[in-house]
Design an enzyme around this catalytic site. Sequence first.
Site, PDB file in Angstrom:
ATOM      1  N   CYS A   1      29.270  89.515   6.090  1.00 59.21           N
ATOM      2  CA  CYS A   1      27.822  89.411   6.045  1.00 59.21           C
ATOM      3  C   CYS A   1      27.295  90.709   5.464  1.00 59.21           C
ATOM      4  O   CYS A   1      27.729  91.794   5.836  1.00 59.21           O
ATOM      5  CB  CYS A   1      27.280  89.198   7.458  1.00 59.21           C
TER       6      CYS A   1
ATOM      7  N   LYS B   1      57.756  72.554  35.666  1.00 64.79           N
ATOM      8  CA  LYS B   1      57.153  72.834  34.350  1.00 64.79           C
ATOM      9  C   LYS B   1      55.863  73.621  34.518  1.00 64.79           C
ATOM     10  O   LYS B   1      54.985  73.219  35.280  1.00 64.79           O
ATOM     11  CB  LYS B   1      56.832  71.514  33.651  1.00 64.79           C
TER      12      LYS B   1
ATOM     13  N   ARG C   1      72.774  69.283  21.561  1.00 68.98           N
ATOM     14  CA  ARG C   1      72.835  68.268  22.597  1.00 68.98           C
ATOM     15  C   ARG C   1      72.788  66.849  22.018  1.00 68.98           C
ATOM     16  O   ARG C   1      73.422  65.943  22.527  1.00 68.98           O
ATOM     17  CB  ARG C   1      71.662  68.453  23.570  1.00 68.98           C
TER      18      ARG C   1
ATOM     19  N   ASP D   1      55.448  64.393  28.105  1.00 69.57           N
ATOM     20  CA  ASP D   1      55.823  64.202  29.514  1.00 69.57           C
ATOM     21  C   ASP D   1      54.921  63.174  30.179  1.00 69.57           C
ATOM     22  O   ASP D   1      55.367  62.370  30.997  1.00 69.57           O
ATOM     23  CB  ASP D   1      55.742  65.535  30.273  1.00 69.57           C
TER      24      ASP D   1
ATOM     25  N   TYR E   1      73.329  78.827  30.934  1.00 75.28           N
ATOM     26  CA  TYR E   1      72.863  78.451  32.267  1.00 75.28           C
ATOM     27  C   TYR E   1      73.745  77.442  32.983  1.00 75.28           C
ATOM     28  O   TYR E   1      73.451  77.043  34.088  1.00 75.28           O
ATOM     29  CB  TYR E   1      71.422  77.931  32.204  1.00 75.28           C
TER      30      TYR E   1
ATOM     31  N   ASP F   1      62.634  78.056  26.565  1.00 74.32           N
ATOM     32  CA  ASP F   1      62.127  77.071  25.618  1.00 74.32           C
ATOM     33  C   ASP F   1      62.819  77.257  24.278  1.00 74.32           C
ATOM     34  O   ASP F   1      62.358  77.995  23.417  1.00 74.32           O
ATOM     35  CB  ASP F   1      60.612  77.232  25.467  1.00 74.32           C
TER      36      ASP F   1
ATOM     37  N   CYS G   1      21.559  92.376  10.721  1.00 77.55           N
ATOM     38  CA  CYS G   1      22.207  91.171  11.241  1.00 77.55           C
ATOM     39  C   CYS G   1      22.434  91.361  12.735  1.00 77.55           C
ATOM     40  O   CYS G   1      23.191  92.232  13.158  1.00 77.55           O
ATOM     41  CB  CYS G   1      23.540  90.913  10.548  1.00 77.55           C
TER      42      CYS G   1
ATOM     43  N   GLU H   1      66.301  79.745  38.000  1.00 69.26           N
ATOM     44  CA  GLU H   1      66.460  80.308  36.649  1.00 69.26           C
ATOM     45  C   GLU H   1      65.198  80.044  35.845  1.00 69.26           C
ATOM     46  O   GLU H   1      64.478  79.090  36.111  1.00 69.26           O
ATOM     47  CB  GLU H   1      67.622  79.615  35.916  1.00 69.26           C
TER      48      GLU H   1
ATOM     49  N   CYS I   1      21.589  86.032  10.203  1.00 73.39           N
ATOM     50  CA  CYS I   1      20.507  86.787   9.571  1.00 73.39           C
ATOM     51  C   CYS I   1      20.146  86.263   8.181  1.00 73.39           C
ATOM     52  O   CYS I   1      19.282  86.818   7.511  1.00 73.39           O
ATOM     53  CB  CYS I   1      20.878  88.266   9.475  1.00 73.39           C
TER      54      CYS I   1
ATOM     55  N   ASP J   1      54.236  68.978  24.325  1.00 73.09           N
ATOM     56  CA  ASP J   1      55.229  68.625  25.341  1.00 73.09           C
ATOM     57  C   ASP J   1      54.562  67.934  26.520  1.00 73.09           C
ATOM     58  O   ASP J   1      55.096  66.987  27.095  1.00 73.09           O
ATOM     59  CB  ASP J   1      55.939  69.891  25.846  1.00 73.09           C
ATOM     60  N   ALA J   2      53.373  68.430  26.880  1.00 70.56           N
ATOM     61  CA  ALA J   2      52.694  67.876  28.060  1.00 70.56           C
ATOM     62  C   ALA J   2      52.289  66.423  27.811  1.00 70.56           C
ATOM     63  O   ALA J   2      52.413  65.564  28.693  1.00 70.56           O
ATOM     64  CB  ALA J   2      51.472  68.718  28.391  1.00 70.56           C
TER      65      ALA J   2
ATOM     66  N   LYS K   1      63.308  78.535  32.784  1.00 72.00           N
ATOM     67  CA  LYS K   1      63.568  77.440  31.845  1.00 72.00           C
ATOM     68  C   LYS K   1      63.219  77.977  30.461  1.00 72.00           C
ATOM     69  O   LYS K   1      62.052  78.234  30.161  1.00 72.00           O
ATOM     70  CB  LYS K   1      62.729  76.216  32.208  1.00 72.00           C
TER      71      LYS K   1
ATOM     72  N   SER L   1      69.685  65.807  30.893  1.00 76.98           N
ATOM     73  CA  SER L   1      68.363  66.408  30.874  1.00 76.98           C
ATOM     74  C   SER L   1      68.001  66.761  32.327  1.00 76.98           C
ATOM     75  O   SER L   1      68.866  66.712  33.199  1.00 76.98           O
ATOM     76  CB  SER L   1      67.392  65.403  30.276  1.00 76.98           C
TER      77      SER L   1
ATOM     78  N   CYS M   1      24.695  83.979   5.983  1.00 77.64           N
ATOM     79  CA  CYS M   1      24.992  84.297   7.379  1.00 77.64           C
ATOM     80  C   CYS M   1      24.136  83.439   8.318  1.00 77.64           C
ATOM     81  O   CYS M   1      22.916  83.408   8.175  1.00 77.64           O
ATOM     82  CB  CYS M   1      24.726  85.779   7.635  1.00 77.64           C
TER      83      CYS M   1
HETATM   84  S1  IVH Z   1      70.168  73.073  33.303  1.00 73.71           S
HETATM   85  C1  IVH Z   1      72.738  69.538  34.057  1.00 73.71           C
HETATM   86  N1  IVH Z   1      68.944  75.391  33.081  1.00 73.71           N
HETATM   87  O1  IVH Z   1      65.843  72.252  29.657  1.00 73.71           O
HETATM   88  C2  IVH Z   1      71.694  70.577  33.903  1.00 73.71           C
HETATM   89  N2  IVH Z   1      68.419  73.698  31.492  1.00 73.71           N
HETATM   90  O2  IVH Z   1      64.521  69.729  30.261  1.00 73.71           O
HETATM   91  C3  IVH Z   1      71.321  70.794  32.516  1.00 73.71           C
HETATM   92  N3  IVH Z   1      66.826  74.404  29.784  1.00 73.71           N
HETATM   93  O3  IVH Z   1      68.350  70.162  28.406  1.00 73.71           O
HETATM   94  C4  IVH Z   1      70.208  71.683  32.254  1.00 73.71           C
HETATM   95  N4  IVH Z   1      66.562  76.460  30.498  1.00 73.71           N
HETATM   96  O4  IVH Z   1      67.785  72.380  27.151  1.00 73.71           O
HETATM   97  C5  IVH Z   1      69.091  74.141  32.580  1.00 73.71           C
HETATM   98  N5  IVH Z   1      68.001  77.509  32.971  1.00 73.71           N
HETATM   99  C6  IVH Z   1      68.140  76.266  32.480  1.00 73.71           C
HETATM  100  C7  IVH Z   1      67.429  75.845  31.334  1.00 73.71           C
HETATM  101  C8  IVH Z   1      67.593  74.542  30.877  1.00 73.71           C
HETATM  102  C9  IVH Z   1      66.223  75.571  29.579  1.00 73.71           C
HETATM  103  C10 IVH Z   1      66.613  73.188  28.964  1.00 73.71           C
HETATM  104  C11 IVH Z   1      67.868  72.503  28.545  1.00 73.71           C
HETATM  105  C12 IVH Z   1      67.761  71.138  29.172  1.00 73.71           C
HETATM  106  C13 IVH Z   1      66.277  70.972  29.273  1.00 73.71           C
HETATM  107  C14 IVH Z   1      65.882  69.942  30.286  1.00 73.71           C
END
Ligand code: IVH
Length: 688
Positions: free
Chosen positions: A429, A317, A140, A41, A228, A121, A435, A117, A414, A37-38, A119, A86, A411
Site C-alpha cells: 500500500c 489420535k 506395508r 477416520d 516400534y 506420522d 493508511c 509410544e 485507505c 486424516d480426520a 505415534k 493397523s 488499498c
Molecule cells: S504399532 C501391530 N507403534 O500407525 C502394531 N504403529 O495407525 C502395529 N505408527 O500402521 C503398529 N507410530 O504405521 C505402532 N509407535 C507406533 C507407531 C505406529 C506410528 C503407525 C504405523 C501403523 C499405524 C496405525
Amino acid sequence: MRDRLFAKVRETIEALRETIRHHAARYHRDDDPEISDAEYDALVRQLEALEQAHPEHAGGASPTAEVGASPSGLFAPVTHASRMFSLDNAISDDDMAAWDQRLARSLGHAPSGYTCELKIDGLAIALTYERGRLVLGATRGDGTTGEDVTANLRAVAAIPARLRGDAPAVLEVRGEVYMPTSAFVALNRRQADADARLFANPRNAAAGSVRQKDAAVTASRDLSIWIYQLGRLEGGPSLASHWDTLDYLASLGFAKNPATARVADVAQAMAYVRNAQRERASRPYQTDGVVVKLDVLDEQRELGFTAKAPRWAIAFKFPPEEQVTRLRDIQINIGRTGAATPFAVLDPVFVGGATVGMATLHNADEVARKDVRIGDWVIVRRAGDVIPEVVGPVLARRDGSETLWQMPTVCPSCASPIVRGSGEKVARCTGGFACRSRLREYVFHFASRGAMDIEGMGYRTVDTLLELGHLATPADIFFLQPEALLGVEGWGETSVNKLMAAIDRARARPLTNVLVGLGIRHVGASASRLLALRYLDLRMVLEAPEPELAAIDGIGPVSAAALRQWASEADNVALVQRLLEGGVVARDPAPAGERSDRLAGLSIVVTGSLVGFTREQAEAAILAGGGKVGSSVSKKTAAVVVGAAPGSKLAKAQQLGVPVLDEDGFVRLLAAGPSVLARPAPSASEPA
Ligand code: IVH
C-alpha cells in the site's frame, strides 16, 4: 417398505465402502490424499457403526477389515512373513477407559502395565535382517503384500545395514520412516525453486521419498526412522515384555525413541497422552497421536488380533492439524511496512485444537503457486501455536464455479494504490501513515517489547487512540495528553497515568530499541545493535554513507541500502524529526573512552570471556575506535582477543599466524592502536 429400507442401507454401506477404498488408495498408494486424516477416520467410524447396526449387511469385503491399499506395481511385491496390522483408534478418555476395561475382562485381571509410544506420522515399513545383514525392506502395502523398497531404505542413515553386537539368525522389525519437519520445509523450498511438485506434509514427503524409482533421490532426502515393533525373531533371546523388546532392539542398533515410557495403568497412559500433546508442536518431527501397548508379551498373546488390528494396542489420535473446508473469500491485510498480505476467509473449521475462520496465504505468488481459488475446498493446517495456513486446494472437489483471485489495485483501508515493485515478492500500500491499517500495525510494533516497550500500548489501546484521532504518525504517542483518554470508556485516572508513565519511560530507550521500533527493512535486532554500538546516535546512523554502513561486519550491502533508502523518504525524515521533538533521546551514552579512528580498518575478533569487559562492552570499544568486530578468524583478521575458555578461534588464529592478545594486550590496543600488534604478543597463547 422394509425391502426399500433394506436396499437403502445396503446401498449406503456399499457407497461408503467405495468412498473409503478410494481415499485409502489416494493415501497409501498415491501418497496424495484428497481429504484429511480426520475426515477419513470419520468415514470409517460411520461405516463401522452401520455394519454393527446392520450385521445382515456386514458380510463381503469391507475396508473396515482391510489395512492400507494394494501396492502400486512400481516395485516388486513382497509377502509379509506375518501380517502388518493397523491399529484401532481412540479419541477420548472414554474410548481409552472402555478399551482398558475390555482388556481387563478378557484377561480376567487388570492389565499389568502399558508401554506408551509416540505415534509417528510417517510411512510404516518392515526390515528383515539375516545373520545381522539387512536383506529386505518393504512397505506395508495392504498389510499382506507390500513393496520391495530395500535399495531405497539402504539410503536412510538411521537404518543400520548391519546389526551391532550378537545378531540373531533372523530378525524382522517394523517401524515408521519419517521426515523431520525442518527437512520437509527445506525440501519444499528446493522443490519450489525447481518448480517441482510440493509435498502437502512431512508424511507425504517421507512416503514419496521412499517410494522412488531412483534410490539416489531417496538418499538426497533427509529421512529417519523409529522402530516400534518386533515382527519376527529367530535365534535371539526370549523376551518377556514390549519394553524389553525395545531395549533389545536398541542393543542391535535401532535407537529407542527417548519419549517412550512404561506406565502402570490407563490413567497414567492418559497423563502421557496429554503431555505428548503439549509437546507436539516443539518436537522436530510430526506425531499424530500416542500408541499404547500392553507391555507383557504373554498378555498380548492371550488377547491376539481382530481382522484388522491387535487387541492389545490402541492409537490415541490427537485432534487433527489438517482439515478440509470451504474458501469463501480472499482478502488482504496491510502490515506495518505497508505489505499487502492475502488471507483466506474460511467456513469455520475445528483444526489443531481450535476453530479457524481465517488463514494466511503469505503473498500473491503463493496464491498463484498453490492455485487456490475462491469457492475451492481447501486443506487448512494449524500446528500448535503456528498461524493457520492454507496448504492447497482439493482439486478433485472443483466444480468449475470457483473464481480466480487477483491482488487488488487499491488499498481496502485507505484507497491508495497498491503497487508491486519489479523483482519484489510483495505488493505494498502506498498510503504511508495515512493508511490506518498500516499505522495500526506500525504503532503496535513500535511500542512492542524489544522496540520502545511501552507497557499497555497493545492493539486495544492503539485502536482507541486511532478511533479518537490522536495518532496520525507513530511519533504522536509522545505528544499524547492525559485528557485525551480521561473519561473514555475503560480509562480511569490510574490507567491513564500508568500509560503516560510508560510512554515517558520509553523516551529513554537505548538506540538499539529505537532502531528496532522504526522497523526498517533488513535491519533487524542484531543489525540494530551493531549500528547502535557503532554510531551511538540515531542521526549519525541515518546520515552514515552507504559504503561505510556496508563495511560494518554483520550489516552488509542489503541492509545498508535499505537503511539509506529509508532515511531518504520524506515520511521517515518527518517521523524521526517528530520523535526527537517528542522527547525521544535516541542516543546512547558513549562507552568508556572517547571515539577515535585508532582501529580504523582493523577487524578484531573476541573469543572467550574477559574480566574487565562484557562481550558487548568489548565490541563497543572496538567499534568506538573505528574498528570492525569480526565474527570469524581469517587471514584478514588483525588480532584475536582471547579471554577465559576461548573457542576454536584461538587455534584458528595460531594456525593462520594472526596476532593473539590477552586482555591486557587488548587494553593497550584500544589505547595505542595497532602499533601494539607489531611487537611480539605477550604470553597470550596460554590465557588464564
Ligand atoms: S504399532 C501391530 N507403534 O500407525 C502394531 N504403529 O495407525 C502395529 N505408527 O500402521 C503398529 N507410530 O504405521 C505402532 N509407535 C507406533 C507407531 C505406529 C506410528 C503407525 C504405523 C501403523 C499405524 C496405525
